[in-house]
Motif scaffolding. Structure first.
Motif, short mmCIF file in Angstrom:
data_model
loop_
_atom_site.label_atom_id
_atom_site.label_comp_id
_atom_site.label_asym_id
_atom_site.label_seq_id
_atom_site.Cartn_x
_atom_site.Cartn_y
_atom_site.Cartn_z
N SER A 281 5.89 -7.26 -8.71
CA SER A 281 5.77 -6.57 -7.43
C SER A 281 5.22 -5.18 -7.64
O SER A 281 5.34 -4.60 -8.71
CB SER A 281 7.12 -6.50 -6.72
N SER B 15 8.83 -5.52 3.58
CA SER B 15 8.82 -4.19 4.18
C SER B 15 10.21 -3.90 4.71
O SER B 15 10.93 -4.83 5.08
CB SER B 15 7.80 -4.13 5.33
N THR C 3 4.90 -1.47 -5.22
CA THR C 3 5.46 -0.83 -4.02
C THR C 3 4.77 0.49 -3.74
O THR C 3 4.36 1.19 -4.66
CB THR C 3 6.98 -0.61 -4.23
N ARG D 60 8.68 1.43 3.50
CA ARG D 60 8.53 1.08 2.08
C ARG D 60 7.93 -0.32 2.03
O ARG D 60 8.53 -1.28 2.53
CB ARG D 60 9.89 1.13 1.39
N GLN D 61 6.73 -0.43 1.45
CA GLN D 61 5.96 -1.68 1.43
C GLN D 61 5.91 -2.23 0.01
O GLN D 61 5.66 -1.48 -0.95
CB GLN D 61 4.52 -1.42 1.90
N THR D 62 6.11 -3.54 -0.12
CA THR D 62 6.06 -4.19 -1.42
C THR D 62 5.13 -5.39 -1.34
O THR D 62 5.21 -6.18 -0.40
CB THR D 62 7.46 -4.66 -1.87
#
Length: 191
Positions: free
Chosen positions: A10, A71, A12, A170-172
């Motif tokens: 992942s 998210s 982020t 916060r986006q992953t």
């Protein structure tokens, strides 16, 4: 361009609608191919890049980017941008697309994200017709804004045009065998 890695990885970043990624446009406001260097130092753009191409690659037709995302926001945007990086390092945008997650099932229904739940989305990108020369690289940039070409998503789930709150998200991006995020390229054989 490569087989998915085993397991899951992942990446982020944080998207702040008060500090969106700015659109790189011509003085008349039209989108055009241009050097992406002004965005290079931003920390809210994920960059995925191939090794230098060993032979020319021709793309012609539609393309799309499928991402497995997480998210912490109930609604947010994801932008995919295909870029050619020349042997001289010049990075020129070739195609792009954007998806407002609430419309991932279509524009006739709004489905909010379940925060932190892995969710598959597909971003339709502009069609292409281009020959990437040997020695250049293909690059995919992922971010959550392209402003003012596209309005900012406030990340609240409310209507953007009367929402006064700007919420940081916060986006992953998940990737690997378990979550095969990918870009589908229309490669022409023997071109």
């Amino acid at each position: 361009l490569a087989a998915p890695a085993a397991g899951t990885g992942s990446d982020t970043y944080v998207y702040d609608p008060a500090d969106p990624v700015l659109s790189l446009v011509e003085p008349d406001g039209q989108a055009a191919a241009c050097d992406q260097a002004p965005l290079h130092a931003r920390r809210d753009i994920l960059v995925y890049q191939t090794a230098p191409l060993e032979e020319d690659v021709v793309l012609a037709g539609p393309l799309s980017c499928t991402l497995w995302i997480r998210s912490d926001a109930p609604d947010t945007d994801f932008v995919a941008r295909l870029i050619e990086v020349g042997a001289d390092g010049l990075a020129i945008n070739i195609s792009h697309g954007i998806l407002r997650c609430r419309y991932r099932m279509g524009f006739d229904s709004e489905v909010m994200l379940e925060p932190e739940m892995p969710t598959e989305i597909t971003i339709t990108m502009l069609p292409v017709g281009i020959r990437f020369r040997r020695g250049s690289r293909l690059r995919l940039d992922i971010t959550s804004s392209d402003f003012p070409t596209f309005d900012r998503n406030h990340n609240t789930g409310r209507r953007f045009y009367d929402d006064r709150e700007l919420r940081v998200a916060r986006q992953t991006i998940l990737h690997g065998e378990d979550y095969p995020s990918r870009i589908l390229l229309p490669v022409l054989a023997d071109a």
